[in-house]
Design an enzyme around this catalytic site. Structure first.
Site, PDB file in Angstrom:
ATOM      1  N   PHE A  92      14.739  14.884 -15.513  1.00 51.65           N
ATOM      2  CA  PHE A  92      13.733  14.677 -16.318  1.00 51.65           C
ATOM      3  C   PHE A  92      14.344  13.813 -17.383  1.00 51.65           C
ATOM      4  CE2 PHE A  92      12.873  18.582 -14.434  1.00 51.65           C
ATOM      5  CZ  PHE A  92      11.557  18.479 -13.747  1.00 51.65           C
ATOM      6  N   SER A 133       9.507  19.062  -8.224  1.00 51.82           N
ATOM      7  CA  SER A 133       9.647  19.764  -9.540  1.00 51.82           C
ATOM      8  C   SER A 133       8.874  19.116 -10.612  1.00 51.82           C
ATOM      9  CB  SER A 133      11.202  19.733  -9.944  1.00 51.82           C
ATOM     10  OG  SER A 133      11.918  20.088  -8.956  1.00 51.82           O
ATOM     11  N   CYS A 140      11.862  23.479 -15.784  1.00 54.59           N
ATOM     12  CA  CYS A 140      11.674  22.920 -14.410  1.00 54.59           C
ATOM     13  C   CYS A 140      11.388  24.073 -13.644  1.00 54.59           C
ATOM     14  CB  CYS A 140      13.221  22.363 -13.857  1.00 54.59           C
ATOM     15  SG  CYS A 140      13.201  21.640 -12.182  1.00 54.59           S
ATOM     16  N   THR A 142       8.939  24.681  -9.614  1.00 53.39           N
ATOM     17  CA  THR A 142       8.525  24.163  -8.372  1.00 53.39           C
ATOM     18  C   THR A 142       7.134  24.179  -8.031  1.00 53.39           C
ATOM     19  OG1 THR A 142      10.876  24.865  -7.477  1.00 53.39           O
ATOM     20  CG2 THR A 142       9.080  24.259  -5.988  1.00 53.39           C
ATOM     21  N   ALA A 158       9.368  33.184 -12.494  1.00 53.06           N
ATOM     22  CA  ALA A 158      10.502  34.572 -12.510  1.00 53.06           C
ATOM     23  C   ALA A 158      10.492  35.246 -13.534  1.00 53.06           C
ATOM     24  CB  ALA A 158      11.719  33.895 -11.742  1.00 53.06           C
ATOM     25  N   HIS A 196      16.489  22.831 -17.737  1.00 53.00           N
ATOM     26  CA  HIS A 196      17.034  24.351 -17.612  1.00 53.00           C
ATOM     27  C   HIS A 196      17.259  24.709 -19.168  1.00 53.00           C
ATOM     28  CE1 HIS A 196      19.248  23.020 -14.062  1.00 53.00           C
ATOM     29  NE2 HIS A 196      18.092  23.080 -13.853  1.00 53.00           N
ATOM     30  N   THR A 241      14.892  13.121 -31.613  1.00 55.40           N
ATOM     31  CA  THR A 241      16.218  12.732 -32.281  1.00 55.40           C
ATOM     32  C   THR A 241      16.166  13.799 -33.430  1.00 55.40           C
ATOM     33  OG1 THR A 241      15.977  10.226 -31.956  1.00 55.40           O
ATOM     34  CG2 THR A 241      17.318  10.858 -33.544  1.00 55.40           C
TER      35      THR A 241
END
Length: 300
Positions: A92, A133, A140, A142, A158, A196, A241
């Protein structure tokens, strides 16, 4: 020096990818462009042309090479043929495409306690298939189900995802940042974001300065060691930033356009934010720690 070499390798990988996908003057990709360059009547490239000839030049099989050249010459070449990587999903970029709305949250009923979430949206559904994704608040996930008529997609959360991110605090009707994974030939408008989440930060303060909006966020010190002034950080999936870094806080500023296209301006002191640091710092730390351990083992 070791850190500089690691960064150089990463840049070289990115440059090679761009070279492969970039069109050359011959109308082909970088690979074909190199082939055309080898065939150019230039004395300086004579040695390169010899290396680019058929296997006959390299191994002395002139007959085999001649047959191969005749066979290739007889083929009709399509000028539009390219090294197509447009459908290869990478990472991404932290450029939020749209803000979606949580339509439903359903407990799976398993012992682990997973949750199925349905998000209403429009833009990110274009070209999206099952198994693709999508980053939801920088996480991220699915796609497990698509509903084109209603304009929504379903993902599974999850237990680990619920523990490590702010997605466990979402309620029906909440807005979320959405971004599809980047195609290999896409533009990187922000920075490389894996999706992640490294940790969750807490909004300490929010203030306006003319049309800009400032945030101060508290985060774990183990996370802040990868955060540097004027470096990148993904906040709820938004590439921003870093303005200032302290012992246990960092700050960032948002311009009006960004404020209108992400969910962060709605956050209040005490609210949680998903944080992902720049992966480059982690690789450098890993490389240096491995090198130091190798040196120590040799000297002990």
């Amino acid at each position: 020096l070791a850190a500089a070499k690691t960064i150089e390798r990463l840049w070289r990988c990115g440059g090679m990818l761009a070279w492969l996908s970039a069109p050359s003057a011959s109308g082909y990709s970088g690979v074909s462009g190199a082939r055309a360059h080898c065939a150019a009547p230039n004395r300086a490239t004579f040695g390169a042309r010899r290396a680019c000839r058929s296997p006959s030049s390299a191994f002395g099989g002139e007959k085999v090479g001649s047959k191969l050249r005749r066979k290739q010459a007889g083929r009709a070449r399509d000028p539009a043929r390219k090294f197509d990587i447009s459908h290869t999903s990478m990472v991404f970029t932290g450029i939020v495409e749209e803000m979606g709305t949580v339509a439903s949250l359903t407990n799976v009923g398993s012992e682990e306690g997973g949750v199925e979430m349905v998000v209403r949206c429009k833009t990110v559904l274009e070209g999206t298939k099952l198994g693709d994704s999508i980053a939801v608040n920088g996480t991220c996930l699915t796609v497990t189900e698509l509903t084109g008529i209603e304009g929504s997609f379903k993902v599974g959360l999850a237990p680990e995802t619920l523990r490590r991110t702010n997605l466990g605090e979402l309620q029906v009707g909440d807005r979320v940042n959405l971004e599809r994974s980047l195609a290999a030939n896409g533009r990187v408008g922000g920075h490389f974001v894996q999706g992640h989440v490294d940790g969750v930060g807490e909004v300490l303060s929010k203030r306006a300065e003319k049309d800009a909006l400032w945030f101060v966020v508290r985060a774990d010190r183990d996370l802040l060691k990868y955060v540097v002034q004027k470096g990148y950080i993904a906040v709820d999936g938004t590439s921003l930033t870093v303005c200032e870094v302290d012992t246990d806080t960092f700050s960032f500023m948002m311009v009006p356009y960004t404020q209108d296209h992400v969910i962060i301006p709605a956050k209040q002191p005490g609210d949680k934010l998903n944080l992902e640091v720049d992966i480059t710092g982690k690789y450098i730390e890993k490389f240096l720690s491995f090198r130091d351990s190798q040196v120590e083992s040799l000297t002990s």
